[in-house]
Design a protein around this motif. Structure first.
Motif, PDB file in Angstrom:
ATOM      1  N   MET A 226      -6.708   6.060  10.177  1.00  9.79           N
ATOM      2  CA  MET A 226      -6.738   7.456   9.740  1.00  9.79           C
ATOM      3  C   MET A 226      -5.958   7.634   8.443  1.00  9.79           C
ATOM      4  SD  MET A 226      -8.392   9.038  12.189  1.00  9.79           S
ATOM      5  CE  MET A 226      -7.953  10.752  11.914  1.00  9.79           C
ATOM      6  N   PRO A 227      -6.277   8.669   7.652  1.00 10.21           N
ATOM      7  CA  PRO A 227      -5.423   9.021   6.526  1.00 10.21           C
ATOM      8  C   PRO A 227      -4.019   9.386   7.015  1.00 10.21           C
ATOM      9  CG  PRO A 227      -7.513  10.185   6.402  1.00 10.21           C
ATOM     10  CD  PRO A 227      -7.451   9.557   7.767  1.00 10.21           C
ATOM     11  N   VAL A 228      -3.019   9.162   6.175  1.00  9.16           N
ATOM     12  CA  VAL A 228      -1.622   9.366   6.573  1.00  9.16           C
ATOM     13  C   VAL A 228      -0.841  10.007   5.435  1.00  9.16           C
ATOM     14  CG1 VAL A 228       0.531   8.198   7.224  1.00  9.16           C
ATOM     15  CG2 VAL A 228      -1.621   7.452   8.226  1.00  9.16           C
ATOM     16  N   ILE A 229       0.054  10.920   5.808  1.00 11.84           N
ATOM     17  CA  ILE A 229       1.043  11.497   4.894  1.00 11.84           C
ATOM     18  C   ILE A 229       2.369  10.787   5.141  1.00 11.84           C
ATOM     19  CG2 ILE A 229       2.257  13.585   4.156  1.00 11.84           C
ATOM     20  CD1 ILE A 229      -0.020  15.199   5.519  1.00 11.84           C
ATOM     21  N   ALA A 230       3.011  10.295   4.080  1.00 14.65           N
ATOM     22  CA  ALA A 230       4.350   9.717   4.180  1.00 14.65           C
ATOM     23  C   ALA A 230       5.369  10.776   3.779  1.00 14.65           C
ATOM     24  CB  ALA A 230       4.476   8.502   3.272  1.00 14.65           C
TER      25      ALA A 230
ATOM     26  N   ALA B 223       0.982   3.574  10.927  1.00 13.97           N
ATOM     27  CA  ALA B 223       0.072   4.598  11.445  1.00 13.97           C
ATOM     28  C   ALA B 223      -1.316   4.441  10.834  1.00 13.97           C
ATOM     29  CB  ALA B 223       0.624   5.988  11.168  1.00 13.97           C
ATOM     30  N   LYS B 224      -1.361   4.191   9.539  1.00 17.03           N
ATOM     31  CA  LYS B 224      -2.648   4.020   8.852  1.00 17.03           C
ATOM     32  C   LYS B 224      -3.346   2.745   9.325  1.00 17.03           C
ATOM     33  CE  LYS B 224      -4.569   3.977   4.145  1.00 17.03           C
ATOM     34  NZ  LYS B 224      -5.528   5.088   4.357  1.00 17.03           N
ATOM     35  N   ASP B 225      -2.588   1.679   9.451  1.00 17.31           N
ATOM     36  CA  ASP B 225      -3.160   0.394   9.848  1.00 17.31           C
ATOM     37  C   ASP B 225      -3.679   0.425  11.287  1.00 17.31           C
ATOM     38  OD1 ASP B 225      -3.440  -2.611   9.322  1.00 17.31           O
ATOM     39  OD2 ASP B 225      -2.195  -2.598  11.123  1.00 17.31           O
ATOM     40  N   LEU B 226      -2.941   1.083  12.185  1.00 20.28           N
ATOM     41  CA  LEU B 226      -3.269   1.043  13.606  1.00 20.28           C
ATOM     42  C   LEU B 226      -4.385   2.009  13.998  1.00 20.28           C
ATOM     43  CD1 LEU B 226       0.370   0.863  15.006  1.00 20.28           C
ATOM     44  CD2 LEU B 226      -1.313  -0.992  15.006  1.00 20.28           C
ATOM     45  N   THR B 227      -4.529   3.095  13.239  1.00 13.34           N
ATOM     46  CA  THR B 227      -5.517   4.111  13.611  1.00 13.34           C
ATOM     47  C   THR B 227      -6.700   4.180  12.659  1.00 13.34           C
ATOM     48  OG1 THR B 227      -4.508   5.916  12.329  1.00 13.34           O
ATOM     49  CG2 THR B 227      -3.657   5.527  14.564  1.00 13.34           C
TER      50      THR B 227
ATOM     51  N   ASP C 104      -1.737   7.974   2.108  1.00 13.49           N
ATOM     52  CA  ASP C 104      -2.726   8.642   1.266  1.00 13.49           C
ATOM     53  C   ASP C 104      -2.144   9.848   0.532  1.00 13.49           C
ATOM     54  OD1 ASP C 104      -5.446   7.303   2.240  1.00 13.49           O
ATOM     55  OD2 ASP C 104      -4.159   7.634   3.980  1.00 13.49           O
ATOM     56  N   LEU C 105      -1.200  10.516   1.154  1.00 15.72           N
ATOM     57  CA  LEU C 105      -0.491  11.645   0.554  1.00 15.72           C
ATOM     58  C   LEU C 105       0.995  11.430   0.770  1.00 15.72           C
ATOM     59  CD1 LEU C 105      -2.608  14.671   1.898  1.00 15.72           C
ATOM     60  CD2 LEU C 105      -2.717  13.667  -0.385  1.00 15.72           C
ATOM     61  N   VAL C 106       1.802  12.080  -0.050  1.00 16.01           N
ATOM     62  CA  VAL C 106       3.250  12.004   0.143  1.00 16.01           C
ATOM     63  C   VAL C 106       3.808  13.422   0.114  1.00 16.01           C
ATOM     64  CG1 VAL C 106       3.764  11.697  -2.318  1.00 16.01           C
ATOM     65  CG2 VAL C 106       5.394  10.888  -0.589  1.00 16.01           C
ATOM     66  N   ALA C 107       4.765  13.689   1.003  1.00 16.48           N
ATOM     67  CA  ALA C 107       5.345  15.020   1.123  1.00 16.48           C
ATOM     68  C   ALA C 107       6.803  15.012   0.688  1.00 16.48           C
ATOM     69  CB  ALA C 107       5.241  15.512   2.567  1.00 16.48           C
TER      70      ALA C 107
ATOM     71  N   THR D  28      -7.235  14.845  12.072  1.00 19.21           N
ATOM     72  CA  THR D  28      -7.787  14.524  10.751  1.00 19.21           C
ATOM     73  C   THR D  28      -6.871  13.597   9.972  1.00 19.21           C
ATOM     74  OG1 THR D  28      -8.755  16.744  10.685  1.00 19.21           O
ATOM     75  CG2 THR D  28      -8.667  15.523   8.606  1.00 19.21           C
ATOM     76  N   ILE D  29      -5.558  13.833  10.098  1.00 15.53           N
ATOM     77  CA  ILE D  29      -4.577  13.072   9.319  1.00 15.53           C
ATOM     78  C   ILE D  29      -3.263  13.042  10.084  1.00 15.53           C
ATOM     79  CG2 ILE D  29      -3.842  15.117   8.000  1.00 15.53           C
ATOM     80  CD1 ILE D  29      -3.544  13.246   5.538  1.00 15.53           C
ATOM     81  N   PHE D  30      -2.548  11.927  10.020  1.00 17.72           N
ATOM     82  CA  PHE D  30      -1.220  11.820  10.622  1.00 17.72           C
ATOM     83  C   PHE D  30      -0.153  12.052   9.558  1.00 17.72           C
ATOM     84  CE2 PHE D  30      -3.483   9.404  13.930  1.00 17.72           C
ATOM     85  CZ  PHE D  30      -2.936   9.993  15.062  1.00 17.72           C
ATOM     86  N   HIS D  31       0.928  12.712   9.961  1.00 22.98           N
ATOM     87  CA  HIS D  31       2.067  12.963   9.091  1.00 22.98           C
ATOM     88  C   HIS D  31       3.253  12.209   9.686  1.00 22.98           C
ATOM     89  CE1 HIS D  31       4.424  16.278   6.685  1.00 22.98           C
ATOM     90  NE2 HIS D  31       4.801  15.052   6.382  1.00 22.98           N
ATOM     91  N   ALA D  32       3.574  11.070   9.107  1.00 23.81           N
ATOM     92  CA  ALA D  32       4.576  10.153   9.660  1.00 23.81           C
ATOM     93  C   ALA D  32       5.952  10.496   9.101  1.00 23.81           C
ATOM     94  CB  ALA D  32       4.208   8.712   9.326  1.00 23.81           C
TER      95      ALA D  32
END
Length: 330
Positions: free
Chosen positions: A254-258, A248-252, A292-295, A223-227
């Motif tokens: 998909m939504p991504v967490i930074a 990760a966002k550009d290549l897939t 899309d999200l930040v951790a 659903t989402i990648f956490h890079a």
């Protein structure tokens, strides 16, 4: 962020309070510390929780209830550490530890099927407990990442060799989970270039190689990648300023967490002081659609109210991060 407060794998009441304290201060989503799947070779570090039926599930239910009562969501991070375990029973793609020495034993197809099933069973249990999603830990040199990294994956079958082949086991884990939890339950996949104490390690030297790793994992039902990066703002490759999350966002698509040293300006690990860094790079990269999200990890360990302070522009009031503060502000 491993806190080592579980008792025989069961989350303690101290852990329940820990998650509740952070949920009540404005966090939208909590991702738990690494939680062992219920298989004997998943780990063995004292104080790490496990996700299994019985008392552990009951304790996790209390965590979920408290977090939800504060209007936050929570994912269970599912973990198998593989050859990062110093026990002779450790399993890994090729029986090779992170430092390149022979260690434990290489995984058979039966091992891989068993581990995939254990991840799926843990996810189903998390779903039944009331978790809002799961995160599969595929970063930092642990089992799944050991398949992604050519230093630890010397397999000659369809699970080793090219980047898509090295991604096959990760995709199998994701697809096993997806089959059991249904189409709508969120699955986050955490990945990194660096490993524990090996900060220059890389699973991909180019964006094309990264795409070859991530796209099969995305297609399997992520659903989402956490890079996970040491510093979220740093470029992932020399060819541009785009970050690991951005790639990760550009290549897939998909939504991504930074994630990586959010708000901190000091050393990545150790007892060094890390002061409060300017957050303008975060804003700039968000506006550039790199995530899309930040951790946040360490900032929240020593300041449960970090998000509230951030939203009010009061970061100057927060405690400066020091390693020794983690226990005090647990």
């Amino acid at each position: 962020m491993t806190r080592n407060r579980a008792v025989n794998g069961i989350p303690s009441e101290e852990m329940v309070e820990y998650y509740e304290r952070r949920a009540e201060h404005g966090i939208g989503l909590i991702i738990t510390e690494g939680t062992y799947i219920d298989t004997p070779d998943a780990g063995g570090v004292e104080g790490v929780p496990v996700l299994r039926q019985g008392a552990a599930a009951d304790a996790w239910s209390r965590v979920v209830e408290k977090v939800h009562s504060k209007n936050a969501a929570i994912f269970a991070q599912l973990w198998h550490i593989g050859a990062a375990l110093e026990a002779t029973s450790a399993i890994s793609p090729s029986g090779i530890a992170l430092d390149g020495r022979l260690h434990g034993r290489h995984m058979t197809m039966r091992d891989m099927d068993r581990v995939c099933s254990a991840f799926a069973e843990a996810a189903v249990l998390a779903q039944s407990i009331g978790f809002d999603g799961v995160e599969i830990h595929g970063a930092h040199g642990y089992l799944i990442d050991q398949f992604l990294w050519d230093v630890t994956n010397h397999r000659l079958d369809e699970y080793g060799g090219t980047h898509p082949e090295r991604a096959r086991f990760a995709a199998d884990v994701v697809s096993s989970v997806r089959r059991e939890v249904g189409p709508d339950f969120p699955i986050s996949f955490r990945f990194s270039q660096f490993k524990v104490d090996r900060y220059t390690a890389r699973i991909a030297e180019t964006p094309d190689q990264l795409a070859a790793l991530l796209r099969p994992i995305a297609a399997a039902g992520t659903t989402i990648f956490h890079a996970s990066a040491r510093r979220f703002w740093e470029p992932a490759f020399d060819i541009s300023k785009r970050t690991l999350a951005g790639w990760a966002k550009d290549l897939t698509g998909m939504p991504v967490i930074a994630v990586g040293s959010l708000g901190l300006d000091g050393a990545f690990r150790g007892s060094d002081t890390a002061g409060h860094a300017p957050l303008q790079p975060l804003v700039d990269q968000f506006m550039d659609d790199q995530f899309d999200l930040v951790a946040s990890g360490r900032s929240l360990l020593v300041n449960p109210n970090w998000v509230d302070a951030f939203s009010k522009g009061e970061l100057h009031k927060l405690r400066t991060y020091r390693k020794e503060y983690e226990a005090e502000y647990f």
